[in-house]
Design an enzyme around this catalytic site. Structure first.
Site, PDB file in Angstrom:
ATOM      1  N   LYS A 139      -2.792  -2.619  16.470  1.00 47.51           N
ATOM      2  CA  LYS A 139      -3.718  -1.812  15.682  1.00 47.51           C
ATOM      3  C   LYS A 139      -4.823  -1.196  16.543  1.00 47.51           C
ATOM      4  O   LYS A 139      -5.283  -0.078  16.270  1.00 47.51           O
ATOM      5  CB  LYS A 139      -4.308  -2.647  14.538  1.00 47.51           C
ATOM      6  N   SER A 144      -4.186   1.779   9.918  1.00 44.61           N
ATOM      7  CA  SER A 144      -4.510   0.760  10.900  1.00 44.61           C
ATOM      8  C   SER A 144      -4.867  -0.514  10.140  1.00 44.61           C
ATOM      9  O   SER A 144      -4.112  -0.962   9.286  1.00 44.61           O
ATOM     10  CB  SER A 144      -5.658   1.238  11.791  1.00 44.61           C
ATOM     11  N   TYR A 203      -0.824  -8.608  16.776  1.00 43.41           N
ATOM     12  CA  TYR A 203      -1.027  -7.646  15.690  1.00 43.41           C
ATOM     13  C   TYR A 203      -2.253  -6.789  15.980  1.00 43.41           C
ATOM     14  O   TYR A 203      -2.211  -5.561  15.855  1.00 43.41           O
ATOM     15  CB  TYR A 203      -1.192  -8.386  14.363  1.00 43.41           C
ATOM     16  N   LEU A 239       0.812  -1.200   0.000  1.00 45.12           N
ATOM     17  CA  LEU A 239       0.000   0.000   0.000  1.00 45.12           C
ATOM     18  C   LEU A 239       0.852   1.260   0.000  1.00 45.12           C
ATOM     19  O   LEU A 239       0.520   2.247  -0.662  1.00 45.12           O
ATOM     20  CB  LEU A 239      -0.936  -0.008   1.216  1.00 45.12           C
ATOM     21  N   ASN A 244       2.425   4.447   7.486  1.00 44.00           N
ATOM     22  CA  ASN A 244       2.059   3.178   6.866  1.00 44.00           C
ATOM     23  C   ASN A 244       2.968   2.024   7.270  1.00 44.00           C
ATOM     24  O   ASN A 244       2.587   0.861   7.158  1.00 44.00           O
ATOM     25  CB  ASN A 244       2.088   3.346   5.337  1.00 44.00           C
ATOM     26  N   THR A 281      -0.819  -7.497  -0.869  1.00 47.89           N
ATOM     27  CA  THR A 281       0.488  -6.990  -0.464  1.00 47.89           C
ATOM     28  C   THR A 281       1.291  -8.147   0.116  1.00 47.89           C
ATOM     29  O   THR A 281       0.843  -9.300   0.092  1.00 47.89           O
ATOM     30  CB  THR A 281       0.348  -5.885   0.598  1.00 47.89           C
TER      31      THR A 281
END
Length: 283
Positions: free
Chosen positions: A155, A137, A151, A16, A86, A186
């Site tokens: 976030k 996020s 993870y 991204l 990011n 990604t």
């Protein structure tokens, strides 16, 4: 947004971040500072766009490098109008399987690194009474699943930090948008994903099953990074940018279902919830 806005984007080597850098630089009225831990992976972006682009090395966990990158960006372009935090990655582990060193590294990048870059950019935005901070996020900042607890914890932290920041900087003319993607094509579920050395058999049917399902999505994720980048540009360029921007059909479906579940649970336990206050008239 001012004319010829300057974007500062972390984590531009792939995914991204790179798609967003490309989308920004495709607009001849925009300029971009593109950053990555390995600047060799982003020099092509800068070389293709001449004076409108600046490629800088940036490991967001290195405070000295954060300060240097922001200073060099402001020296080159005079200001930073849009910061996109990011840089980040995932970690597939049941909570019990988590390794202390890996957990701390995850938080250092996904949370503390993002906060450090944000703090470095804010003084300039405050002085100009303008700017937009975009924090990347995840749908995983709204809903949690097995195998990605740590993870999710990063976030969820990013969500809370960003929502508080939005309340603090709104009177100063600075906007905040939290981007919440679902699964995009990604490296998140592929080369960028980290795992613990030991998997516990008792979690094979929960965290283990989701780990396998997550890794199997690599290369087949439904989300298009280029379209996500255009959605972010649309949001940042709008007169009333959203505090939260979901990206992808799965993000919308899961997030709205999560809202319905929360409402149902809150309503079911309403009387117990209200009974926790002192009785009316006793204060």
């Amino acid at each position: 947004m001012p004319e010829n806005p300057v974007w500062f984007i972390t984590g531009c080597s792939t995914g991204l971040g790179r798609a967003l850098a490309e989308a920004v630089l495709e607009n001849p009225s925009m300029r971009a500072v593109v950053t990555a831990r390995d600047p060799a992976r982003i020099t092509d972006l800068a070389e293709a766009h001449g004076e409108r682009a600046l490629a800088l090395p940036l490991d967001v966990t290195d405070h000295a490098q954060v300060v240097d990158a922001v200073e060099r960006a402001e020296a080159a372009f005079g200001r930073i109008d849009v910061l996109v935090g990011n840089a980040g990655y995932g970690y597939l582990a049941a909570v019990e399987e988590g390794e202390d060193e890996e957990i701390r590294k995850l938080f250092d990048t996904n949370v503390f690194g993002l906060a450090d870059v944000t703090r470095a950019v804010l003084p300039g935005m405050r002085a100009r009474r303008s700017g937009h901070i975009v924090t990347v996020s995840s749908l995983g900042g709204l809903a949690a699943f097995g195998a990605t607890g740590y993870y999710h914890a990063t976030k969820f932290a990013v969500e809370g930090l960003s929502e508080s920041l939005a309340a603090e900087v709104a009177p100063l003319g600075i906007k905040v948008t939290i981007v919440e993607p679902a699964a995009f094509r990604t490296n998140w579920s592929g080369p960028s994903m980290r795992q613990p050395a030991v998997h516990i058999d008792d979690y094979a049917g929960t965290a283990g099953a989701r780990r396998e399902a997550t890794l199997a999505t690599y290369g087949r994720q439904p989300g298009d990074p280029a379209r996500a980048a255009e959605a972010i540009l649309t949001a940042v360029g709008s007169d009333e940018p959203p505090l939260r921007l979901l990206l992808g059909r799965a993000a919308y479906d899961i997030a709205t279902a999560r809202l319905d579940t929360l409402r149902a649970t809150f309503d079911t336990w309403r009387e117990t919830t209200l009974a926790a206050d002192f009785p009316e008239g006793t204060l």
